[in-house]
Design a protein around this motif. Structure first.
Motif, PDB file in Angstrom:
ATOM      1  N   GLY A   1      50.363  38.161  38.400  1.00  0.00           N
ATOM      2  CA  GLY A   1      49.306  37.549  38.554  1.00  0.00           C
ATOM      3  C   GLY A   1      48.907  36.584  39.751  1.00  0.00           C
ATOM      4  N   ASP A   2      49.919  36.375  40.423  1.00  0.00           N
ATOM      5  CA  ASP A   2      49.798  35.554  41.798  1.00  0.00           C
ATOM      6  C   ASP A   2      49.735  36.367  42.926  1.00  0.00           C
ATOM      7  OD1 ASP A   2      52.349  36.744  42.331  1.00  0.00           O
ATOM      8  OD2 ASP A   2      53.507  34.934  42.203  1.00  0.00           O
ATOM      9  N   SER A   3      48.996  37.513  42.943  1.00  0.00           N
ATOM     10  CA  SER A   3      49.028  38.425  44.123  1.00  0.00           C
ATOM     11  C   SER A   3      47.411  38.826  44.241  1.00  0.00           C
ATOM     12  CB  SER A   3      49.742  39.689  43.789  1.00  0.00           C
ATOM     13  OG  SER A   3      51.202  39.332  43.497  1.00  0.00           O
ATOM     14  N   PRO A   4      46.492  37.966  44.452  1.00  0.00           N
ATOM     15  CA  PRO A   4      44.984  38.173  44.693  1.00  0.00           C
ATOM     16  C   PRO A   4      44.839  39.453  45.754  1.00  0.00           C
ATOM     17  CG  PRO A   4      45.391  36.298  45.597  1.00  0.00           C
ATOM     18  CD  PRO A   4      46.861  36.430  45.149  1.00  0.00           C
TER      19      PRO A   4
ATOM     20  N   PRO B   1      54.394  41.856  52.941  1.00  0.00           N
ATOM     21  CA  PRO B   1      54.416  40.524  52.584  1.00  0.00           C
ATOM     22  C   PRO B   1      54.563  40.264  51.047  1.00  0.00           C
ATOM     23  CG  PRO B   1      52.523  41.268  53.837  1.00  0.00           C
ATOM     24  CD  PRO B   1      53.219  42.192  53.508  1.00  0.00           C
ATOM     25  N   ARG B   2      55.065  38.973  50.814  1.00  0.00           N
ATOM     26  CA  ARG B   2      55.227  38.476  49.326  1.00  0.00           C
ATOM     27  C   ARG B   2      53.912  38.431  48.584  1.00  0.00           C
ATOM     28  NH1 ARG B   2      60.469  37.160  47.506  1.00  0.00           N
ATOM     29  NH2 ARG B   2      62.074  37.167  49.309  1.00  0.00           N
ATOM     30  N   GLY B   3      53.521  38.846  47.610  1.00  0.00           N
ATOM     31  CA  GLY B   3      52.177  39.197  46.892  1.00  0.00           C
ATOM     32  C   GLY B   3      51.625  40.551  47.118  1.00  0.00           C
ATOM     33  N   LEU B   4      52.502  41.440  47.719  1.00  0.00           N
ATOM     34  CA  LEU B   4      52.075  42.729  47.858  1.00  0.00           C
ATOM     35  C   LEU B   4      53.102  43.566  47.135  1.00  0.00           C
ATOM     36  CD1 LEU B   4      49.656  41.733  49.928  1.00  0.00           C
ATOM     37  CD2 LEU B   4      49.792  43.908  50.854  1.00  0.00           C
ATOM     38  N   GLU B   5      53.971  42.915  46.538  1.00  0.00           N
ATOM     39  CA  GLU B   5      54.982  43.980  45.636  1.00  0.00           C
ATOM     40  C   GLU B   5      54.340  44.805  44.574  1.00  0.00           C
ATOM     41  OE1 GLU B   5      56.891  39.774  46.601  1.00  0.00           O
ATOM     42  OE2 GLU B   5      54.812  40.597  45.656  1.00  0.00           O
ATOM     43  N   VAL B   6      54.685  46.032  44.657  1.00  0.00           N
ATOM     44  CA  VAL B   6      54.300  46.849  43.732  1.00  0.00           C
ATOM     45  C   VAL B   6      55.586  47.709  43.079  1.00  0.00           C
ATOM     46  CG1 VAL B   6      53.016  49.086  43.406  1.00  0.00           C
ATOM     47  CG2 VAL B   6      51.958  47.395  44.794  1.00  0.00           C
ATOM     48  N   GLU B   7      55.673  47.586  41.958  1.00  0.00           N
ATOM     49  CA  GLU B   7      56.753  48.347  41.295  1.00  0.00           C
ATOM     50  C   GLU B   7      56.442  49.384  40.269  1.00  0.00           C
ATOM     51  OE1 GLU B   7      60.499  45.677  40.718  1.00  0.00           O
ATOM     52  OE2 GLU B   7      58.777  44.448  40.200  1.00  0.00           O
TER      53      GLU B   7
END
Length: 235
Positions: free
Chosen positions: A99-102, A133-139
Motif C-alpha cells: 500500500g505504500d507504492s503509488p 526502485p523500491r515501491g515497484l516491487e511485484v511478487e
C-alpha cells in the motif's frame, strides 16, 4: 485466475492516513487500484485491510466505489492473505502489491505474472535481485504455496512475517525465478512512508497523470532528468 492483493491500512506510523491522501483528486489507494487494474494478466483486484476500526473509513470508501475489500486480523498478514484467496474463488496465482507504492507499474505486474506462468515456479518477482526502485516491487506466488506456508507457520511467526517472505525463505522447497530492470535503479526509493515521500508522489502525479494516467517507470525516470526539484526527493 490471477488475483492481485493490495495491502492497505490507515495506521502507518510515519504517515497515518496515507492510503486516503489525495493524488490528483483521488485517494492514493484508489490510484493504486486504477493502476493495478490496467495489468492485462490480473483477473481480479482485492484490497486487503484489517478489521481494526481505524480502517473503517478506508473500507467504506472502497466499497462505495465498488471495489472488493477483504478485512482480517491486523496481526496476521499470512492468514489474511489465505482468507482473501478463499473468498475470491478459484485462484491459481496471487500478486502482492504493498500500500505504500503509488507508482506500481502495470507493465511490471504483467512481466511478473507472465514469468510465473511460463516458468511454473511457485514464486516469481523482481525482489530476488533488487534492480527496480523500491515501491515497484511485484511478487507473484502460487495459491498452493501460500496455503502451504499458512498451514505450517506458527501464529507467532506469521504475525511478524509476510507470506511472500515465508516462501522466499525456502527456495529449496518452492522453486523461484526473478527478473531485473534494464539498469540498476535499486538506489531509488519511491515508496510513500513519510510526508516528504507523499510530497514527491503528489508532484510526480501532478506532472504526469493529466497526460497519461497509466504512466510507468520510464516516464518517472524521464521527468526526474529534467526536474531537479523532484530528483532530490526521489532517492
Amino acid at each position: 485466475m490471477i488475483l492481485a492483493i493490495l495491502q492497505a491500512r490507515m495506521t502507518s506510523p510515519r504517515a497515518p492516513g496515507k492510503a486516503m491522501a489525495p493524488l490528483r483528486g483521488e485517494p492514493m489507494v484508489w490510484r493504486q487500484v486504477e493502476r493495478i487494474r490496467q495489468a492485462r494478466c490480473v483477473s481480479k483486484v482485492v484490497v486487503a485491510t484489517s478489521s481494526d476500526p481505524a480502517d473503517d473509513p478506508l473500507a467504506a470508501y472502497l466499497v462505495s466505489r465498488g471495489q472488493t475489500v477483504f478485512r482480517g486480523a491486523s496481526a496476521n498478514l499470512t492468514e489474511r492473505f489465505v482468507r482473501c484467496i478463499e473468498a475470491a474463488g478459484p485462484v491459481s496465482h496471487v500478486v502482492r502489491i504493498k500500500g505504500d507504492s503509488p507508482f506500481v507499474d502495470p507493465g511490471v505486474i504483467d512481466e511478473a505474472a507472465r514469468l510465473a506462468l511460463a516458468s511454473r515456479a511457485d514464486y516469481a518477482g523482481n525482489r530476488l535481485r533488487r534492480t527496480f526502485p523500491r515501491g515497484l516491487e511485484v511478487e507473484v506466488a502460487t495459491a498452493a504455496a501460500l496455503f502451504a506456508v499458512a498451514a505450517e507457520t506458527p501464529p507467532e511467526v506469521a504475525a511478524c512475517a509476510s507470506p511472500m517472505g515465508l516462501i522466499r525463505a525456502q527456495p529449496e522447497r518452492f522453486p523461484q525465478t526473478g527478473f531485473v530492470a534494464v539498469r540498476d535503479y535499486s538506489a531509488l526509493d519511491w515508496r510513500v512512508k513519510t510526508p516528504a515521500d507523499y510530497a514527491f508522489a503528489r508532484a510526480v502525479y501532478d506532472a504526469l497523470h493529466p497526460a497519461d494516467p497509466g504512466f510507468g517507470l520510464h516516464d518517472v525516470l524521464d521527468i526526474l532528468q529534467g526536474r531537479q526539484d523532484l530528483a532530490r526527493w526521489a532517492a
